[in-house]
Design a protein around this motif. Structure first.
Motif, short mmCIF file in Angstrom:
data_model
loop_
_atom_site.label_atom_id
_atom_site.label_comp_id
_atom_site.label_asym_id
_atom_site.label_seq_id
_atom_site.Cartn_x
_atom_site.Cartn_y
_atom_site.Cartn_z
N ASP A 27 -43.14 -129.10 -50.39
CA ASP A 27 -43.56 -129.05 -49.17
C ASP A 27 -43.19 -127.83 -48.42
O ASP A 27 -42.26 -126.98 -48.99
N ARG A 29 -43.32 -124.95 -44.49
CA ARG A 29 -43.72 -125.11 -43.00
C ARG A 29 -43.62 -123.52 -42.65
O ARG A 29 -42.82 -122.93 -43.06
N LYS A 151 -34.65 -127.35 -38.28
CA LYS A 151 -35.62 -128.46 -37.93
C LYS A 151 -36.44 -128.69 -39.24
O LYS A 151 -36.57 -129.59 -39.68
N LEU A 152 -37.22 -127.48 -39.52
CA LEU A 152 -38.23 -127.41 -40.46
C LEU A 152 -37.43 -127.90 -41.86
O LEU A 152 -38.08 -128.46 -42.70
N ASP A 154 -34.98 -129.72 -42.34
CA ASP A 154 -34.70 -131.30 -42.39
C ASP A 154 -36.01 -131.83 -42.54
O ASP A 154 -35.79 -133.09 -43.04
N GLU A 155 -36.98 -131.67 -42.07
CA GLU A 155 -38.34 -132.51 -42.31
C GLU A 155 -38.82 -132.38 -43.53
O GLU A 155 -39.22 -133.38 -44.01
N LYS A 158 -36.70 -134.57 -45.82
CA LYS A 158 -36.89 -135.93 -45.58
C LYS A 158 -38.27 -136.38 -46.25
O LYS A 158 -38.42 -137.24 -46.77
N TYR A 159 -39.26 -135.48 -46.15
CA TYR A 159 -40.45 -135.68 -46.91
C TYR A 159 -40.24 -135.79 -48.43
O TYR A 159 -40.76 -136.71 -48.98
#
Length: 230
Positions: A27, A29, A151-152, A154-155, A158-159
């Motif tokens: 993933d 970002r 924040k990115l 952590d996202e 989680k994914y």
């Protein structure tokens, strides 16, 4: 169109394509304040000592992109590459302008289990050490950079965690040893058979005893039960 504009447009198109066809293996970002630097995360390849691991990093795009490849820096300790240093991915030595982010991340995933061969940013850990780091990497994402970047990260964590199977438990070959009570135990796969000094069975399997019975188990067996369940 200026070069910067073409690169930006290309990156936006790539990000949109990845979001419309997401991968279970990685993933990424784009940083809002700097679209030429992305955060990414990859999962360790199945069947390797990295399986189950989640590895975070930074990807930086040169002004010549896509004529030149992005650079990669890992943030998660992994046992294959140094952290916070640019690394060399051998397959990207033959970078083609038609390649993109997806190709670069796939190449990194494939490169992880290979022999370091003294390339840029490499380290050499044994498989057991890499395996321990893979399990450790799941616990939490690395704390790095600004609040936006964290924040990115952590996202992404989680994914990827949602796409990751439980950490596989190695299948043990059948073995027999003393259990410290005058009896013995046999391990076959994930099944335990234990007897006391009189040869009477005290445990049918790891999945078939009560919490009360667990209190009576030796400490090594409690630990193995905990690792199997987690």
């Amino acid at each position: 169109m200026p070069i910067a504009g073409r690169v930006f447009r290309r990156l936006v198109e790539e990000l949109r394509a990845i979001k419309s066809n997401p991968s279970d293996d990685f993933d990424c970002r784009m940083l809002e304040r700097n679209p030429y630097e992305w955060q990414f995360g990859i999962r360790g390849a199945s069947g390797t000592e990295f399986e189950g691991g989640i590895y975070h990093g930074r990807m930086q795009f040169p002004k010549e992109y896509p004529s030149k490849p992005p650079s990669f820096t890992l943030l998660t300790e992994n046992g294959r590459f140094k952290t916070h240093k640019k690394i060399r991915i051998r397959r990207l030595n033959d970078w083609q302008p038609s390649w993109g982010v997806r190709d670069g991340l796939d190449a990194l995933i494939d490169e992880m289990p290979t022999y370091p061969d003294d390339e840029l940013g490499s380290v050499e850990y044994n498989k057991e050490e890499r395996r321990d780091l893979a399990i450790k990497s799941r616990a939490a994402a690395p704390k790095y950079g600004t609040s936006e970047r964290r924040k990115l990260i952590d996202e992404i964590h989680k994914y990827l965690l949602s796409k990751s199977p439980p950490v596989p438990v190695p299948q043990l070959s059948p073995s027999r040893a003393s259990n410290g009570t005058g009896g013995s135990y046999v391990v076959s796969g994930n099944t335990f058979h234990a007897t006391n000094s009189n040869g009477v069975g005290i445990l049918d399997s790891m999945n078939a005893f009560s919490d009360e019975g667990h209190k009576l188990l030796p400490s090594w067996l409690k630990l193995f039960r905990w690792r199997k369940q987690n």
